[in-house]
Design an enzyme around this catalytic site. Structure first.
Site, PDB file in Angstrom:
ATOM      1  CG  HIS A  29      76.976  20.545  46.210  1.00 18.85           C
ATOM      2  ND1 HIS A  29      77.202  21.357  47.301  1.00 18.85           N
ATOM      3  CD2 HIS A  29      75.727  20.030  46.384  1.00 18.85           C
ATOM      4  CE1 HIS A  29      76.142  21.344  48.094  1.00 18.85           C
ATOM      5  NE2 HIS A  29      75.235  20.539  47.561  1.00 18.85           N
ATOM      6  CG  HIS A  87      72.035  16.179  48.627  1.00  9.18           C
ATOM      7  ND1 HIS A  87      73.369  16.001  48.338  1.00  9.18           N
ATOM      8  CD2 HIS A  87      71.801  17.507  48.478  1.00  9.18           C
ATOM      9  CE1 HIS A  87      73.924  17.164  48.047  1.00  9.18           C
ATOM     10  NE2 HIS A  87      72.996  18.098  48.117  1.00  9.18           N
ATOM     11  CG  ASP A  88      71.720  18.382  44.996  1.00 11.76           C
ATOM     12  OD1 ASP A  88      70.669  18.625  45.616  1.00 11.76           O
ATOM     13  OD2 ASP A  88      72.710  19.132  45.020  1.00 11.76           O
ATOM     14  CG  ASP A 119      72.531  20.315  50.700  1.00 12.88           C
ATOM     15  OD1 ASP A 119      73.478  20.649  49.966  1.00 12.88           O
ATOM     16  OD2 ASP A 119      71.334  20.466  50.380  1.00 12.88           O
ATOM     17  NE  ARG A 174      60.988   9.244  11.448  1.00  9.22           N
ATOM     18  CZ  ARG A 174      60.069   8.429  10.923  1.00  9.22           C
ATOM     19  NH1 ARG A 174      58.890   8.292  11.523  1.00  9.22           N
ATOM     20  NH2 ARG A 174      60.337   7.747   9.824  1.00  9.22           N
TER      21      ARG A 174
END
Length: 489
Positions: free
Chosen positions: A63, A107-108, A242, A424
């Site tokens: 995308h 952008h993502d 976008d 842990r």
């Protein structure tokens, strides 16, 4: 309007290489971004369909590559149109285009696993557990409410800035970072009230940065002459690219997966387009003109001539026509509103307005909501993702519950004998995320006496440490980690 005041070379840390011009510095930013692990992880993060095995269906990475191309196209159109209008920025043109392209690619980058449902899971955890825990200990401290509110507003855009600057430490130019800041309020700030609505409603509808990046944001503002509450001009281009890409991408993927047939898609376009008639803010003349209906009819006409590739032909016609038309529309809006856009006061997207192009994007948005996002398969995967992220946050919560002294000992010695589980869990956190935490708290660890305010700051960054780690996971890694830690198959 001098772009010299916006397109600058400044970085948070001075570059070790001197003498490069703006175009060369943007090329350097491109290299830093493309080679970052955060970009590579986008290939394993959800666009719409989590844990998708069909490689043709979009991931966040594919995308973003499409958005990158659309951003490049719009940028070139804008530069050409500004030149026609008498504003020559050819000296910066390569860097201008590159800055937009890279912002589209990135952008993502701050989005968590499983998309918006991952985001919802994080915000529910911060509200239901983290905020209560912090307030139970630090409610008397002046900044308690501010930092709690900041933590309770996880947002992919704000997380992206943090990821690039604090965790990946890419040291991108302020110009490049500014392109990515879609929203101009801190996560601890409230959304604009009704009095401010006319001025800031769009630019401040979501958080754009966290308290942890506030000093960086202020440096960007000062360097690039960005007034309070305002955007950087190139951000509008990234946002438009976008919007253009995803308005057709989601239905494309749905058709590819068999969730939508093109016959159903075609009828839904007509139904939703007509549903805008007589609605507030919509001109019926635009509905009557039938812009998107004409495109859909041409797409169907071409598809019906195909014997074997009907779906592809329909989607290809729809997509190419819309991308070209919407890119030119965004360009026109940028140029027509240039004063407001340049200074960052334009309080809507370039695809806004009340004409046929805006109505086309709104039609496809409603279509995706009705037929894709609400589909049983998508909803089941989203619920699965929600359970995974919620579960991981619950598993790691004991690290938050440790006292300051115990967590300090664990962080410095990599072992807390009295707490084997927490030890842990701490070992599982990545070194980059730990480094970002240590950078913020080392001065506190060196103090002989700490105030309640100091301990509040530490728990804020400890919380960021966990959020950073889990939000940075890919979909499949998060699922595997959850299955491993819960001993489930």
């Amino acid at each position: 309007m001098d772009y010299k005041n916006k397109l600058k070379l400044d970085r948070f840390r001075v570059s070790s290489i001197e003498g490069r011009d703006f175009n060369e510095e943007m090329e350097s930013d491109r290299g830093r971004a493309v080679n970052s692990a955060a970009v590579r992880r986008l290939q394993k993060k959800t666009q719409v369909f989590p844990l998708e095995s069909n490689a043709a269906v979009r991931s966040r990475l594919t995308h973003s590559l499409e958005v990158q191309q659309v951003g490049r196209y719009i940028s070139k159109l804008i530069i050409k149109e500004l030149s026609i209008q008498g504003l020559d920025i050819s000296e910066y043109s390569e860097g201008f285009v590159s800055a937009v392209e890279v912002s589209c690619l990135l952008h993502d980058i701050g989005n968590p696993p499983f998309g918006h449902f991952g985001e919802e899971a994080i915000n529910l955890w911060t509200e239901s557990f983290l905020s209560k825990f912090i307030r139970s200990t630090f409610s008397a401290e002046k900044d308690c409410d501010k930092l709690v509110k900041d933590l309770c507003n996880f947002e992919g855009n704000a997380q992206g800035i943090r990821l690039l600057h604090q965790i990946q430490t890419l040291n991108l130019t302020y110009t490049q970072l500014a392109c990515l800041i879609k929203y101009t309020r801190a996560a601890y700030e409230d959304k604009p009230n009704t009095v401010e609505t006319e001025k800031f409603s769009y630019r401040k509808k979501k958080p754009g940065y966290y308290f942890s990046e506030e000093k960086l944001y202020q440096k960007i503002q000062k360097s690039l002459s960005i007034e309070k509450g305002c955007r950087f001009p190139l951000t509008y281009i990234m946002e438009a690219a976008d919007d253009i890409s995803y308005c057709i991408a989601d239905v494309d993927d749905a058709v590819d997966k068999g969730i939508l047939s093109i016959d159903k898609l075609h009828s839904e376009i007509k139904r939703i387009w007509e549903s805008f008639r007589d609605k507030k803010g919509v001109d019926n003349k635009v509905v009557d003109e039938g812009y998107l209906l004409d495109i859909a009819d041409k797409a169907m006409e071409k598809a019906n001539k195909e014997k074997f590739n009907r779906n592809h032909t329909y989607i290809l016609t729809l997509r190419t026509t819309l991308v070209n038309d919407l890119a030119k529309y965004a360009t026109r809006r940028y140029v027509e509103n240039h004063d407001l856009v340049f200074n960052g006061y334009f309080d809507e997207s370039l695809l806004g307005g009340c004409d046929k192009y805006n109505l086309a994007t709104e039609t496809l948005r409603y279509l995706s909501v009705d037929n894709v996002f609400n589909h049983r398969e998508v909803e089941n995967l989203e619920l699965k993702g929600y359970a995974v992220i919620s579960g991981l946050l619950k598993i790691y919560s004991p690290l938050i519950e440790l006292s300051f002294d115990d967590f300090k000992y664990l962080a410095l010695n990599n072992r807390l004998k009295s707490n084997p589980i927490e030890t842990r869990l701490f070992h599982k956190l990545s070194s980059k995320h730990k480094s970002a935490y240590f950078l913020e708290v080392t001065a506190l660890f060196d103090k002989e006496e700490l105030s309640g305010s100091d301990k509040l700051v530490e728990i804020y960054y400890r919380s960021r440490l966990l959020i950073d780690y889990i939000s940075g996971m890919t979909d499949d890694f998060a699922l595997e980690e959850y299955q491993h830690l819960t001993a489930s198959i």
